[in-house]
Design an enzyme around this catalytic site. Sequence first.
Site, PDB file in Angstrom:
ATOM      1  N   GLU A 210       0.833  -1.194   0.000  1.00 50.66           N
ATOM      2  CA  GLU A 210       0.000   0.000   0.000  1.00 50.66           C
ATOM      3  C   GLU A 210       0.874   1.252   0.000  1.00 50.66           C
ATOM      4  O   GLU A 210       1.853   1.327   0.740  1.00 50.66           O
ATOM      5  CB  GLU A 210      -0.878  -0.023   1.258  1.00 50.66           C
ATOM      6  CG  GLU A 210      -2.233   0.609   1.071  1.00 50.66           C
ATOM      7  CD  GLU A 210      -3.167   0.320   2.259  1.00 50.66           C
ATOM      8  OE1 GLU A 210      -3.959  -0.625   2.171  1.00 50.66           O
ATOM      9  OE2 GLU A 210      -3.099   1.060   3.254  1.00 50.66           O
ATOM     10  N   HIS A 406      -3.495  -6.621  15.670  1.00 45.24           N
ATOM     11  CA  HIS A 406      -2.693  -6.719  14.429  1.00 45.24           C
ATOM     12  C   HIS A 406      -3.437  -6.241  13.194  1.00 45.24           C
ATOM     13  O   HIS A 406      -2.865  -6.182  12.117  1.00 45.24           O
ATOM     14  CB  HIS A 406      -2.208  -8.152  14.233  1.00 45.24           C
ATOM     15  CG  HIS A 406      -3.135  -9.028  13.437  1.00 45.24           C
ATOM     16  ND1 HIS A 406      -4.453  -9.226  13.782  1.00 45.24           N
ATOM     17  CD2 HIS A 406      -2.937  -9.738  12.294  1.00 45.24           C
ATOM     18  CE1 HIS A 406      -5.016 -10.037  12.909  1.00 45.24           C
ATOM     19  NE2 HIS A 406      -4.142 -10.358  12.000  1.00 45.24           N
TER      20      HIS A 406
END
Lengths: 483, 139
Positions: A210, A406
């Site tokens: 990303e 997470h």
Amino acid sequence: MKMEFRDFNKISDYRWLLEKNKDRAMRVDAEIIASEDILKKAIEDASIQQVINVASLNGIIYRSLAMPDIHYGYGFCIGGVAAFPADSGIVLPGGVGYDINCGVRLISTEITLKEIIKHKESIGYLILNEIPTGLGSKKKFKFSKKDFLRIITDGAKEIIDNYSGLNQDLEYIESNGKLDFDSPGIISERAYERGRAQVGSLGSGNHFIEIQLIDEIFDEDSAEIFGLKKGNISIMIHTGSRGFGHQIASDYIERIRRKNINKIKIKDPQLIYAEISSNEGRNYLQALNAASNFAWANRHMIMEDVISIFEKFFKSSRKGLGINLVYDQAHNIAKFEDHVIDSEKRRVLVHRKGATRAFPSGHKDIPEKYRKTGQPVLIPGSMGTASYVLKGTKKAMELTFGSSAHGAGRRMSRHKAIKFSSNMNVREELKKKNILVFSHSNRGLKEEIPEAYKDIDEVIEVTEGSGISKKVARLIPLIVVKG
Amino acid sequence: MKEYETFPTTADVGIRIKGITYKDLFKNAIKGLNLLIFENETSSQNYNSPIIYPFDFKGDSLENVLVNFLSEVLFLLYSKNRMTIDINFEEVNENYLKADLVTFNLDLKPGIEIKSVTYHNLKVVEKKGIKYAEIIFDI
């Protein structure tokens, strides 16, 4: 025994305790770091039952824990944390998961939004075409077994020495990108065969590269130390140990099962375990280290390939573009660590399955540069939502063996997500939010729609509210390359 | 329930299979797995030049054999690019399978990548002479 919300004692708005109970065969209490809403959903989807199953394991220390992104897995829930004595305890492949050392890496840059905004399309395509992504993705070359052995022995360092990279980056990788491994004979030929062509590949599912905009800073001092500046671009990579790690996990679940299935009593066969001191336990831990080294090498090679794309595109060096590795951390792993339990310092094997290490300021195992702040804790959202950088805290050491959430955690099955998005053009929908998505698989994109995930902001609110990590910065996606 | 079908879990996927005999169960496991991976898009698959791969596994239970059998089918698919479509049995019982897997070179792109076959909630149960099993895959 049926589980209900009223069975939990509220410690605070974000902490819930289920006391050990003989009828549930629990050896220790279970604690869920969650809002009331997250806890109720976890009770519904049976992930709490998985936390209870872990609480019944032999030798478990302190509590069976679940992080705010708890959701249903197999064996352990996703977001599960459990520790066992390093000398006399057990190790469970199911407490790590099949994607050993799946993890996240964050890279900061001095590139601004203005400099990248017109080139989003070109950069997205370049990454998609240069980095192997998607089902069974493989590099254009296959490492010889000799070279591959160096990768699984030396981890990220091997990529730096013989491919590309800077030695100084090793300090910013958990465990410096290498765990001890010196037993090539304990890994199957199948694992080698699957792994040799996959170093430097992203894979499929929820893995991504990303390009993000740092759009909000919550803690100026820590952000400055992490190298995160509002308005700059960051790069995030999420992947793991690919077929190599999957094969090792399957092989050792089988080997340990063969040895122990008739000797031990477990509530779920996926929780099969070995004593750490047994041959099977020692060998699994060695193989886990090799898979972890593979994953660090994998993320390092992908990072180097992405940097190379940026250098060519912007006709500048990594130094000129201000590119620096912020941190790389595992969220599926078992590691030996020192923790204080009931005022006593103990060496324990901490299993984190879908949980991130969150060590505080002053801890010896985090980079010198971060000893004032605590380690960066990287929590990615889904492909249409923000990701967050937090920092580890002393509270996490007290409550969760230095662990944190997470990710957002799924709330919709892949099947449901595909059905939900059947009339949706996922690329166009995200384009409306100024996010360009690149993938070889339309099905994969539909499975990963933002609606399929929990609200990342709620997960972050609980993570911060409970004190197990503190917010530093928010990153919003500009370009998403999906596996 | 059909002879084989797929089902979702929150994070993963599974297949549900049934059969009167062990042979039915293994054959339906292959069909279920192919349905899961390729959905109904197998019409363009070319079934020429088969290659046979032997499989010989003695386990502690039928569940154990099923997991190892499906792991083998997945290994052939993702590592050798071979799609298993049939099985020729030599010997089969509740904890042993010796058979030949009939495979073809894969023309299709798999729809999903399965990491592993799990033991999670796996139990072969028998009701009125029919064996049922649910197998969850990590993806």
